[in-house]
Structure formats: C-alpha cells, structure tokens
Design a protein around this motif. Structure first.
Motif, PDB file in Angstrom:
ATOM      1  N   UNK A  61       8.254 -40.395  63.858  1.00  0.00           N
ATOM      2  CA  UNK A  61       9.611 -40.592  64.382  1.00  0.00           C
ATOM      3  C   UNK A  61       9.669 -41.436  65.651  1.00  0.00           C
ATOM      4  N   UNK A  62       8.507 -41.730  66.216  1.00  0.00           N
ATOM      5  CA  UNK A  62       8.455 -42.496  67.468  1.00  0.00           C
ATOM      6  C   UNK A  62       9.264 -41.808  68.562  1.00  0.00           C
ATOM      7  N   UNK A  63       9.009 -40.501  68.717  1.00  0.00           N
ATOM      8  CA  UNK A  63       9.658 -39.732  69.773  1.00  0.00           C
ATOM      9  C   UNK A  63       8.590 -39.133  70.684  1.00  0.00           C
ATOM     10  N   UNK A  64       9.019 -38.697  71.843  1.00  0.00           N
ATOM     11  CA  UNK A  64       8.090 -38.104  72.805  1.00  0.00           C
ATOM     12  C   UNK A  64       7.893 -36.618  72.505  1.00  0.00           C
ATOM     13  N   UNK A  65       6.827 -36.080  73.069  1.00  0.00           N
ATOM     14  CA  UNK A  65       6.552 -34.648  72.928  1.00  0.00           C
ATOM     15  C   UNK A  65       7.706 -33.841  73.540  1.00  0.00           C
ATOM     16  N   UNK A  66       8.225 -34.294  74.667  1.00  0.00           N
ATOM     17  CA  UNK A  66       9.351 -33.613  75.303  1.00  0.00           C
ATOM     18  C   UNK A  66      10.586 -33.595  74.427  1.00  0.00           C
ATOM     19  N   UNK A  67      10.828 -34.705  73.734  1.00  0.00           N
ATOM     20  CA  UNK A  67      11.978 -34.762  72.824  1.00  0.00           C
ATOM     21  C   UNK A  67      11.806 -33.745  71.696  1.00  0.00           C
ATOM     22  N   UNK A  68      10.588 -33.663  71.166  1.00  0.00           N
ATOM     23  CA  UNK A  68      10.335 -32.685  70.101  1.00  0.00           C
ATOM     24  C   UNK A  68      10.620 -31.271  70.595  1.00  0.00           C
ATOM     25  N   UNK A  69      10.089 -30.940  71.774  1.00  0.00           N
ATOM     26  CA  UNK A  69      10.243 -29.583  72.292  1.00  0.00           C
ATOM     27  C   UNK A  69      11.661 -29.290  72.756  1.00  0.00           C
TER      28      UNK A  69
END
Length: 93
Positions: A42-50
């Motif tokens: 998804x080309x997202x950051x770990x913070x975005x996931x959490x």
C-alpha cells in the motif's frame, strides 16, 4: 486542537488495508504475512497502519468480522427472496 477524521476516507483506507491483507493471506498464509508486506503493497507508513489497527491480531479479527458481515448479508437477502426453500438451499450451497 484534535484533527477531524473524515469517516468515509477513514473507512475506505481501512477497507483497502483489509483487502490487501486478505490477498496476502490467500497467497502467503497468515503466519508468513507480515505487517511490512502490507505496508509495501500500500506504500503506507507503519504509523499509518497502526492508526487503523493496533496489532496483526486485531487486523485478523477485523477481516474475519468483515467476512462474516458479508456472509450475513448474502444469507439474509437469500432468506428474504421469493425462491422456494429448495432453491434457497441450492443457491446457498
């Protein structure tokens, strides 16, 4: 001041994460799938996931819940259809 969350965008992004997770589980299996695999897809950051899920376990629970909701909707519409009981059973199976 707290940032306001757009509920439609939030749900769309959450669903996208669930969609990718489902595909990764199908191809790799749950145990072999990592959060990093999802981030890469998804080309997202770990913070975005959490922001959406607090753990891999919570992600799995949300995916199962969504799948059960989909099944419930399908069965409910079938039950409420005009088909005979035999036809409903055939369609269900």
């Amino acid at each position: 001041m707290a940032r306001k969350v757009n509920k439609v965008e939030y749900q769309a992004k959450r669903n996208k994460i669930l969609d990718v997770t489902y595909q990764l589980i199908v191809t790799k299996g749950f145990e072999q799938m990592s959060i990093q695999n999802i981030l890469d897809q998804l080309h997202i950051s770990r913070g975005a996931f959490f922001h959406y899920f607090s753990s891999k376990q919570q992600l799995l629970e949300a995916l199962i819940e969504r799948m059960l909701d989909d099944i419930e909707q399908q069965v409910s519409s079938l039950i409420n259809s005009e088909h005979s009981a035999t036809k409903k059973l055939q369609v269900f199976l």
